[in-house]
Write an enzyme that holds these catalytic residues in place. Structure first.
Site, PDB file in Angstrom:
ATOM      1  N   ASP A  30       0.546  -1.205   0.203  1.00 24.71           N
ATOM      2  CA  ASP A  30       0.183  -0.219   0.042  1.00 24.71           C
ATOM      3  C   ASP A  30       0.452   1.590   0.235  1.00 24.71           C
ATOM      4  O   ASP A  30       1.912   1.558   0.579  1.00 24.71           O
ATOM      5  CB  ASP A  30      -0.645  -0.141   1.355  1.00 24.71           C
ATOM      6  CG  ASP A  30      -1.909   1.240   1.001  1.00 24.71           C
ATOM      7  OD1 ASP A  30      -2.242   1.597   0.071  1.00 24.71           O
ATOM      8  OD2 ASP A  30      -2.461   1.480   2.008  1.00 24.71           O
ATOM      9  N   GLY A  31       0.623   1.936  -0.551  1.00 21.92           N
ATOM     10  CA  GLY A  31       0.984   3.388  -0.403  1.00 21.92           C
ATOM     11  C   GLY A  31       1.940   3.831  -1.908  1.00 21.92           C
ATOM     12  O   GLY A  31       2.149   5.106  -2.159  1.00 21.92           O
ATOM     13  N   GLY A  89      -0.210   5.636  -4.297  1.00 19.67           N
ATOM     14  CA  GLY A  89      -0.663   6.451  -4.865  1.00 19.67           C
ATOM     15  C   GLY A  89      -0.265   8.038  -4.761  1.00 19.67           C
ATOM     16  O   GLY A  89      -0.130   8.829  -4.718  1.00 19.67           O
ATOM     17  N   ARG A  90       0.078   7.265  -3.080  1.00 22.73           N
ATOM     18  CA  ARG A  90       1.056   9.010  -2.054  1.00 22.73           C
ATOM     19  C   ARG A  90       2.108   8.908  -2.253  1.00 22.73           C
ATOM     20  O   ARG A  90       2.414  10.211  -2.129  1.00 22.73           O
ATOM     21  CB  ARG A  90       0.952   8.103  -0.645  1.00 22.73           C
ATOM     22  CG  ARG A  90      -0.611   8.380  -0.226  1.00 22.73           C
ATOM     23  CD  ARG A  90      -1.125   8.034   1.271  1.00 22.73           C
ATOM     24  NE  ARG A  90      -1.141   6.507   1.400  1.00 22.73           N
ATOM     25  CZ  ARG A  90      -1.518   5.977   2.492  1.00 22.73           C
ATOM     26  NH1 ARG A  90      -1.826   6.656   3.710  1.00 22.73           N
ATOM     27  NH2 ARG A  90      -1.704   4.327   2.060  1.00 22.73           N
ATOM     28  N   TRP A  91       2.738   7.396  -2.539  1.00 18.46           N
ATOM     29  CA  TRP A  91       4.345   7.966  -2.987  1.00 18.46           C
ATOM     30  C   TRP A  91       4.604   8.965  -3.586  1.00 18.46           C
ATOM     31  O   TRP A  91       5.177   9.791  -4.035  1.00 18.46           O
ATOM     32  CB  TRP A  91       4.825   6.683  -2.784  1.00 18.46           C
ATOM     33  CG  TRP A  91       6.719   6.714  -3.622  1.00 18.46           C
ATOM     34  CD1 TRP A  91       7.632   6.642  -2.683  1.00 18.46           C
ATOM     35  CD2 TRP A  91       6.416   7.269  -4.251  1.00 18.46           C
ATOM     36  NE1 TRP A  91       8.682   6.449  -2.881  1.00 18.46           N
ATOM     37  CE2 TRP A  91       8.476   6.950  -4.397  1.00 18.46           C
ATOM     38  CE3 TRP A  91       6.366   7.449  -5.755  1.00 18.46           C
ATOM     39  CZ2 TRP A  91       9.577   7.102  -5.755  1.00 18.46           C
ATOM     40  CZ3 TRP A  91       7.286   7.102  -6.966  1.00 18.46           C
ATOM     41  CH2 TRP A  91       8.716   7.335  -7.327  1.00 18.46           C
ATOM     42  N   HIS A 120       2.983   2.825  -8.447  1.00 21.18           N
ATOM     43  CA  HIS A 120       3.259   1.661  -9.313  1.00 21.18           C
ATOM     44  C   HIS A 120       4.494   1.410  -9.738  1.00 21.18           C
ATOM     45  O   HIS A 120       4.668   0.345  -9.571  1.00 21.18           O
ATOM     46  CB  HIS A 120       1.828   1.593 -10.278  1.00 21.18           C
ATOM     47  CG  HIS A 120       0.613   2.070  -9.544  1.00 21.18           C
ATOM     48  ND1 HIS A 120       0.620   1.875  -8.724  1.00 21.18           N
ATOM     49  CD2 HIS A 120      -0.707   2.992 -10.208  1.00 21.18           C
ATOM     50  CE1 HIS A 120      -1.204   2.007  -7.963  1.00 21.18           C
ATOM     51  NE2 HIS A 120      -1.079   2.773  -9.025  1.00 21.18           N
ATOM     52  N   ASN A 153     -10.417  -2.782  -6.327  1.00 17.34           N
ATOM     53  CA  ASN A 153      -9.153  -1.844  -7.620  1.00 17.34           C
ATOM     54  C   ASN A 153     -10.624  -1.794  -8.685  1.00 17.34           C
ATOM     55  O   ASN A 153      -9.870  -0.307  -9.394  1.00 17.34           O
ATOM     56  CB  ASN A 153      -8.627  -2.304  -7.138  1.00 17.34           C
ATOM     57  CG  ASN A 153      -7.674  -2.191  -6.489  1.00 17.34           C
ATOM     58  OD1 ASN A 153      -6.152  -3.182  -6.291  1.00 17.34           O
ATOM     59  ND2 ASN A 153      -7.699  -1.287  -5.599  1.00 17.34           N
ATOM     60  N   ARG A 168       2.061  -5.057   6.354  1.00 16.11           N
ATOM     61  CA  ARG A 168       1.222  -3.051   5.690  1.00 16.11           C
ATOM     62  C   ARG A 168       2.181  -2.552   5.904  1.00 16.11           C
ATOM     63  O   ARG A 168       2.665  -1.883   7.090  1.00 16.11           O
ATOM     64  CB  ARG A 168      -0.523  -3.535   5.710  1.00 16.11           C
ATOM     65  CG  ARG A 168      -0.554  -2.373   5.382  1.00 16.11           C
ATOM     66  CD  ARG A 168      -2.198  -2.498   5.454  1.00 16.11           C
ATOM     67  NE  ARG A 168      -2.516  -1.388   4.283  1.00 16.11           N
ATOM     68  CZ  ARG A 168      -3.933  -1.205   4.413  1.00 16.11           C
ATOM     69  NH1 ARG A 168      -4.821  -2.552   4.218  1.00 16.11           N
ATOM     70  NH2 ARG A 168      -4.774   0.239   3.015  1.00 16.11           N
ATOM     71  N   ARG A 184      -5.224  -1.202   8.688  1.00 17.19           N
ATOM     72  CA  ARG A 184      -6.385  -2.316   8.327  1.00 17.19           C
ATOM     73  C   ARG A 184      -6.025  -3.430   7.803  1.00 17.19           C
ATOM     74  O   ARG A 184      -4.912  -3.572   7.092  1.00 17.19           O
ATOM     75  CB  ARG A 184      -7.524  -1.434   7.762  1.00 17.19           C
ATOM     76  CG  ARG A 184      -6.578  -0.961   6.871  1.00 17.19           C
ATOM     77  CD  ARG A 184      -8.579   0.071   6.368  1.00 17.19           C
ATOM     78  NE  ARG A 184      -7.996   0.334   4.690  1.00 17.19           N
ATOM     79  CZ  ARG A 184      -7.872   1.438   5.394  1.00 17.19           C
ATOM     80  NH1 ARG A 184      -7.425   2.496   6.402  1.00 17.19           N
ATOM     81  NH2 ARG A 184      -6.900   2.661   3.583  1.00 17.19           N
ATOM     82  N   SER A 235      -7.933  -5.133   4.686  1.00 17.54           N
ATOM     83  CA  SER A 235      -8.876  -4.252   3.619  1.00 17.54           C
ATOM     84  C   SER A 235      -8.671  -6.078   2.713  1.00 17.54           C
ATOM     85  O   SER A 235      -8.395  -5.722   2.321  1.00 17.54           O
ATOM     86  CB  SER A 235      -7.443  -3.582   2.604  1.00 17.54           C
ATOM     87  OG  SER A 235      -7.189  -2.778   4.095  1.00 17.54           O
TER      88      SER A 235
END
Length: 264
Positions: free
Chosen positions: A35-36, A38-40, A52, A83, A202, A208, A210
């Protein structure tokens, strides 16, 4: 050799971290919620697809590290059922990246005698992706020492419902009978034959599950890290494993040396 405290781990080199690992108590099965991405990318003013792409570098780091350590099973949560709700352009790029990655890693799977095992609603994948996924799975199905499980179009609830329906079908046609037992039900899951994950990692700071491996992680140790997936590297894997080795896995039993009377 005693383990360092979590605080002192940050001061150690990768070689030192490796030396701290107890090779006898490494997990047999590690699962990862990646996870992460998009934020990266957002933090760097880049399009999401850049996150990605960089995330694939992290995948290789984890694959290589687990191979070096001899961890038999690695499960990666690559694409969830949810997704599919993302913009179609992003989904198309993700599928293209997946195909490119698999083509690049195909030979490595063979060289390392590693089984590629996809799980999830694979029929929802684009035709070209389905074909490649099934082809590599068939090419490597005879390897038994190492397995990379990749969850694609996967949801834990859907897996359980599908397993229940297939068990009901077998009962109705006489292939199964009696009251349902856990061991019997597990044979209908997509991970049938694999041990449950010992460790679930995670990334990105989210705490969480997910909808991932809901049945299988009943007694899995969970490690949350704030590191975004594209920044996740070998050192992060080692830190997670060292943290895991400090856990006391009792599976509901009393700690060693503690009597029931002392517990009350």
């Amino acid at each position: 050799m005693p383990l360092h405290s979590t605080h002192s781990f940050a001061e150690l080199t990768e070689d030192d971290l490796f030396s701290q690992l107890d090779q006898e108590t490494l997990p047999r099965h590690v699962a990862v919620i990646m996870d992460g991405n998009g934020r990266w990318a957002s933090h760097r003013g880049l399009p999401r697809i850049a996150g990605h792409r960089e995330g694939l570098v992290a995948v290789r780091e984890v694959l290589n590290t687990c191979y070096r350590l001899g961890i038999p099973i690695l499960t990666l949560y690559a694409f969830s059922e949810e997704n599919w709700n993302r913009p179609q352009a992003e989904i198309d790029l993700l599928m293209t990246l997946l195909e490119k990655f698999l083509l690049q890693e195909r030979q490595t799977f063979h060289e390392r005698k590693t089984r590629f095992f996809p799980i999830g609603l694979l029929h929802k994948l684009p035709a070209s992706t389905q074909e490649l996924v099934h082809t590599i799975a068939q090419e490597t199905e005879h390897f038994t020492d190492r397995t990379v499980v990749v969850a694609l179009s996967y949801g834990g609830r859907s897996e359980i419902i599908d397993a229940a329906n297939r068990l009901i079908d077998d009962m109705q046609c006489g292939k199964a009978s009696g009251r349902v037992q856990e061991a019997q039900f597990e044979r209908y899951l997509s991970t049938a034959g694999f041990p449950d994950p010992d460790l679930l990692i995670r990334t990105s700071g989210e705490a969480r599950i997910s909808n991932f491996l809901l049945w299988q992680i009943a007694y899995t140790e969970i490690y949350f890290t704030k590191t975004l997936w594209p920044d996740f590297r070998r050192r992060d894997v080692l830190l997670a494993l060292l943290d895991y080795q400090k856990r006391d896995r009792r599976f509901g039993r009393l700690p060693h040396g503690v009597s029931p009377q002392n517990r009350l």
